[in-house]
Design an enzyme around this catalytic site. Structure first.
Site, PDB file in Angstrom:
ATOM      1  CE  LYS A  22      -1.551   1.655   4.129  1.00  0.00           C
ATOM      2  NZ  LYS A  22      -1.165   3.063   4.269  1.00  0.00           N
ATOM      3  CG  ASN A  23       2.486   2.675   3.497  1.00  0.00           C
ATOM      4  OD1 ASN A  23       1.321   3.055   3.314  1.00  0.00           O
ATOM      5  ND2 ASN A  23       2.956   2.399   4.700  1.00  0.00           N
ATOM      6  NE  ARG A  93       0.906  11.843   7.348  1.00  0.00           N
ATOM      7  CZ  ARG A  93       0.712  12.991   7.994  1.00  0.00           C
ATOM      8  NH1 ARG A  93      -0.482  13.321   8.438  1.00  0.00           N
ATOM      9  NH2 ARG A  93       1.692  13.799   8.210  1.00  0.00           N
ATOM     10  CB  CYS A 117      -2.624   6.048  11.620  1.00  0.00           C
ATOM     11  SG  CYS A 117      -3.103   4.580  10.727  1.00  0.00           S
ATOM     12  NE  ARG A 122       1.450  10.245  10.455  1.00  0.00           N
ATOM     13  CZ  ARG A 122       1.010   9.217   9.737  1.00  0.00           C
ATOM     14  NH1 ARG A 122      -0.217   8.761   9.928  1.00  0.00           N
ATOM     15  NH2 ARG A 122       1.774   8.639   8.824  1.00  0.00           N
ATOM     16  N   PRO A 123       4.273  15.957  11.723  1.00  0.00           N
ATOM     17  CG  PRO A 123       6.429  16.434  12.503  1.00  0.00           C
ATOM     18  CD  PRO A 123       5.247  15.556  12.766  1.00  0.00           C
ATOM     19  CB  ILE A 124       4.297  17.841   6.300  1.00  0.00           C
ATOM     20  CG1 ILE A 124       3.527  19.161   6.435  1.00  0.00           C
ATOM     21  CG2 ILE A 124       3.358  16.668   6.420  1.00  0.00           C
ATOM     22  CD1 ILE A 124       2.656  19.457   5.208  1.00  0.00           C
ATOM     23  CG  ASP A 125       9.412  19.542  10.010  1.00  0.00           C
ATOM     24  OD1 ASP A 125       8.686  18.565  10.270  1.00  0.00           O
ATOM     25  OD2 ASP A 125      10.618  19.580  10.303  1.00  0.00           O
ATOM     26  CD  GLN A 126      12.956  17.735   8.105  1.00  0.00           C
ATOM     27  OE1 GLN A 126      13.989  17.680   7.439  1.00  0.00           O
ATOM     28  NE2 GLN A 126      12.765  18.650   9.039  1.00  0.00           N
ATOM     29  CG  ASP A 312       3.972   1.089   9.703  1.00  0.00           C
ATOM     30  OD1 ASP A 312       3.675   1.896  10.607  1.00  0.00           O
ATOM     31  OD2 ASP A 312       4.141   1.434   8.518  1.00  0.00           O
ATOM     32  NE  ARG A 404      -7.075   4.479   7.297  1.00  0.00           N
ATOM     33  CZ  ARG A 404      -5.755   4.587   7.359  1.00  0.00           C
ATOM     34  NH1 ARG A 404      -5.034   4.681   6.269  1.00  0.00           N
ATOM     35  NH2 ARG A 404      -5.143   4.616   8.523  1.00  0.00           N
TER      36      ARG A 404
HETATM   37  N1  EPU Z   1       8.791  13.594  10.569  1.00  0.00           N
HETATM   38  C1  EPU Z   1       9.132  14.890  10.843  1.00  0.00           C
HETATM   39  N2  EPU Z   1       8.938  15.827   9.858  1.00  0.00           N
HETATM   40  C2  EPU Z   1       8.458  15.500   8.629  1.00  0.00           C
HETATM   41  C3  EPU Z   1       8.112  14.166   8.367  1.00  0.00           C
HETATM   42  C4  EPU Z   1       8.291  13.220   9.357  1.00  0.00           C
HETATM   43  O1  EPU Z   1       9.572  15.223  11.931  1.00  0.00           O
HETATM   44  O2  EPU Z   1       8.325  16.398   7.786  1.00  0.00           O
HETATM   45  C5  EPU Z   1       8.995  12.570  11.608  1.00  0.00           C
HETATM   46  C6  EPU Z   1       7.674  11.956  12.071  1.00  0.00           C
HETATM   47  O3  EPU Z   1       7.092  12.710  13.111  1.00  0.00           O
HETATM   48  C7  EPU Z   1       8.111  10.568  12.500  1.00  0.00           C
HETATM   49  C8  EPU Z   1       9.271  10.241  11.556  1.00  0.00           C
HETATM   50  O4  EPU Z   1       9.712  11.476  11.023  1.00  0.00           O
HETATM   51  O5  EPU Z   1       8.611  10.618  13.800  1.00  0.00           O
HETATM   52  C9  EPU Z   1       8.929   9.318  10.418  1.00  0.00           C
HETATM   53  O6  EPU Z   1       7.859   9.851   9.643  1.00  0.00           O
HETATM   54  P1  EPU Z   1       7.684   9.516   8.109  1.00  0.00           P
HETATM   55  O7  EPU Z   1       7.602  10.789   7.372  1.00  0.00           O
HETATM   56  O8  EPU Z   1       8.702   8.509   7.689  1.00  0.00           O
HETATM   57  O9  EPU Z   1       6.265   8.844   8.093  1.00  0.00           O
HETATM   58  P2  EPU Z   1       5.127   9.013   7.011  1.00  0.00           P
HETATM   59  O10 EPU Z   1       5.736   9.147   5.672  1.00  0.00           O
HETATM   60  O11 EPU Z   1       4.132  10.019   7.459  1.00  0.00           O
HETATM   61  C10 EPU Z   1       5.024   6.479   6.471  1.00  0.00           C
HETATM   62  C11 EPU Z   1       3.958   5.436   6.447  1.00  0.00           C
HETATM   63  C12 EPU Z   1       3.597   5.038   7.872  1.00  0.00           C
HETATM   64  C13 EPU Z   1       4.846   4.579   8.619  1.00  0.00           C
HETATM   65  C14 EPU Z   1       5.941   5.628   8.527  1.00  0.00           C
HETATM   66  C15 EPU Z   1       7.270   5.174   9.119  1.00  0.00           C
HETATM   67  C16 EPU Z   1       2.704   6.049   4.493  1.00  0.00           C
HETATM   68  C17 EPU Z   1       1.453   6.571   3.927  1.00  0.00           C
HETATM   69  N3  EPU Z   1       2.767   5.983   5.803  1.00  0.00           N
HETATM   70  O12 EPU Z   1       4.446   7.600   7.129  1.00  0.00           O
HETATM   71  O13 EPU Z   1       2.744   3.929   7.712  1.00  0.00           O
HETATM   72  O14 EPU Z   1       4.529   4.351   9.968  1.00  0.00           O
HETATM   73  O15 EPU Z   1       6.176   5.985   7.144  1.00  0.00           O
HETATM   74  O16 EPU Z   1       7.718   4.026   8.467  1.00  0.00           O
HETATM   75  O17 EPU Z   1       3.609   5.668   3.768  1.00  0.00           O
HETATM   76  C18 EPU Z   1       0.958   2.511   8.155  1.00  0.00           C
HETATM   77  O18 EPU Z   1       1.103   2.038   7.022  1.00  0.00           O
HETATM   78  O19 EPU Z   1       0.254   1.979   9.048  1.00  0.00           O
HETATM   79  C19 EPU Z   1       1.652   3.751   8.488  1.00  0.00           C
HETATM   80  C20 EPU Z   1       1.256   4.544   9.450  1.00  0.00           C
END
Ligand code: EPU
Length: 429
Positions: A22-23, A93, A117, A122-126, A312, A404
């Site tokens: 899925k991801n 997401r 979830c 869940r910041p997106i600053d990066q 996960d 989902r």
């Molecule tokens: N983070 C930041 N800033 C950012 C982005 C992330 O500080 O701009 C931090 C987050 O707070 C977290 C860490 O970096 O502590 C990792 O976040 P990441 O961005 O890798 O997570 P994501 O892309 O939002 C994806 C998967 C999640 C999975 C995580 C970690 C998708 C849609 N979601 O989330 O999957 O837990 O990577 O591997 O790809 C799931 O499938 O159940 C799920 C939640």
């Protein structure tokens, strides 16, 4: 309202075939936008998150056609802009990938804040830092709930160091940078298999991305991408979930259509607990001892970024640790709020104490059946495993979270001998 009724205590046997990841499928759906062409995507899981991604693409003018089991044709030739209503972006997401793909193709993208979830912040600053480094302006309007990314003309390549190896930010920057002018370098990039899958898809469309799967990714900007046919890799988390289900029910079961290398951390932890795992080219087989008396050893597990043990798989492993002979420690290092499923397991008799990012789990001979909730996607999978290994009938609520991300979970478990039923009830019951 849908609920799962699971009567546990049965052994599972046979083979479960894992679907596409899925991801990886979600970002690849959004990445098709960059081609302005026709792409055929195979091994797409039948999960609600994918339908939500498809409806966003359809809403902005793409033609998404189901071409048979697990195969979609996506035609993005006539899409004119990447702008969706917040009600659509809130459904998943991955909707934030419209930002990277839209910036890359149209130099403008607008969405609401992404859903998914709830693990606390869940910041997106990066992501934002990456887009800005490529020359885009980014406005996050908290009042209207809109995110607007825009550049005057082509994006300009840049070097970007990620403060955390974020999966989403790495993919979003790759999407935006494919057609930027010059060479973009992402340092401290995420290394998850889905990063490699998205890069392989983009390269099949004519992009020039090198180093995906390592901490440094180089993206040589190209003028245009074209359509291609591409098959998504198997879902390592779905595979890991079924491996744990086999171990928790003390069953011998095969999980097929997997890439065993992606499962190494999960396999290693199962083996440390005394569970035998046999690896083939594209399958793993969990072998449980004939006797249920053989103890599962208590262990320490710490979630981290790939190739470490995946966050996960945290909730699913917690169930197994509940059945170990002694005290285990499960440390979460990715999501602040990952342990919100623990009260549900405690409802089933689990003995767990949480202190900050650590859960101390004292093993017991068996959980007890109860009414529980799927508080998020992987938490829901954990409730399914807990129910499968517990005598009596457990009822799981809020299963939309599970649906989902897990395709045909009821049918797949039913086929290996589980007593599992999805029941539709009038709201409020
Ligand atoms: N983070 C930041 N800033 C950012 C982005 C992330 O500080 O701009 C931090 C987050 O707070 C977290 C860490 O970096 O502590 C990792 O976040 P990441 O961005 O890798 O997570 P994501 O892309 O939002 C994806 C998967 C999640 C999975 C995580 C970690 C998708 C849609 N979601 O989330 O999957 O837990 O990577 O591997 O790809 C799931 O499938 O159940 C799920 C939640």
């Amino acid at each position: 309202m849908e609920k799962l009724y699971i009567t546990g205590g049965r052994k599972l046997s046979g083979t479960i075939e894992v679907g596409g990841m899925k991801n990886a499928a979600d970002p690849i759906f959004f990445a098709t936008l960059l081609t302005g062409d026709v792409c055929t995507i195979e091994n797409v899981p039948d999960a609600a998150d994918i339908s939500n991604a498809a409806s966003i693409l359809t809403k902005i003018g793409a033609v998404v056609a189901y071409k048979g089991p697990h195969t979609y044709e996506i035609d993005t030739r006539y899409v004119k802009e990447a702008n969706i209503e917040s009600s659509f972006s809130a459904k998943l997401r991955s909707s934030y990938y419209l930002l990277g793909a839209g910036l890359g193709r149209f130099h403008r993208a607008e969405t609401g804040f992404p859903g998914g979830c709830d693990f606390g912040a869940r910041p997106i600053d990066q992501h934002v830092k990456g887009f800005r480094a490529l020359g885009a302006s980014v406005v996050e309007d908290k009042d209207s709930g809109r995110i607007i990314c825009e550049s005057k003309g082509n994006l300009a390549a840049s070097s970007i160091y990620l403060d955390v190896p974020s999966v989403g930010a790495t993919i979003n920057i790759m999407l935006a940078a494919c057609m930027a002018e010059g060479t973009t370098v992402i340092d401290n990039a995420a290394r998850e298999p889905h990063i490699v899958d998205v890069a392989n898809f983009l390269n099949s469309c004519g992009a020039e991305i090198y180093g995906a799967g390592t901490p440094t990714i180089k993206i040589f900007g190209v003028e245009a991408l074209h359509g291609c046919s591409y098959a998504i890799i198997p879902d390592m988390i779905e595979a890991g979930t079924y491996m744990v289900a086999a171990a928790a029910t003390r069953s011998t079961m095969t999980v097929s259509n997997v890439i065993p290398r992606h499962l190494e951390s999960i396999t290693a932890k199962l083996q440390e607990m005394g569970v035998s795992v046999e690896e083939g080219d594209d399958y793993v087989r969990v072998l449980s001892p004939e006797s249920d008396d053989k103890p599962l050893f208590p262990i320490r597990v710490k979630t981290t970024f790939y190739p470490g043990f995946p966050t996960d798989m945290n909730p699913q492993f917690a169930v197994l640790l509940c059945l170990a002979d002694g005290e285990s420690r499960l440390t979460e290092s990715v999501w602040a709020n990952r342990f919100q499923y623990i009260p549900e397991l405690v409802r089933m008799g689990a003995q767990i104490t949480v202190s900050g990012s650590d859960a101390v789990i004292t093993g017991i001979p068996s959980l007890r059946a109860a009414n529980v909730r799927a508080v998020d996607l992987r938490a829901g999978a954990a409730m399914v495993i807990a129910a499968l290994c517990t005598p009596g009938t457990t009822v799981i609520d809020d299963i939309h979270h599970i649906l989902r991300g897990y395709e045909h979970i009821v049918e797949k478990l039913d086929a290996v001998g589980a007593d599992i039923r999805l029941v539709q009830l009038p709201d409020g019951i």
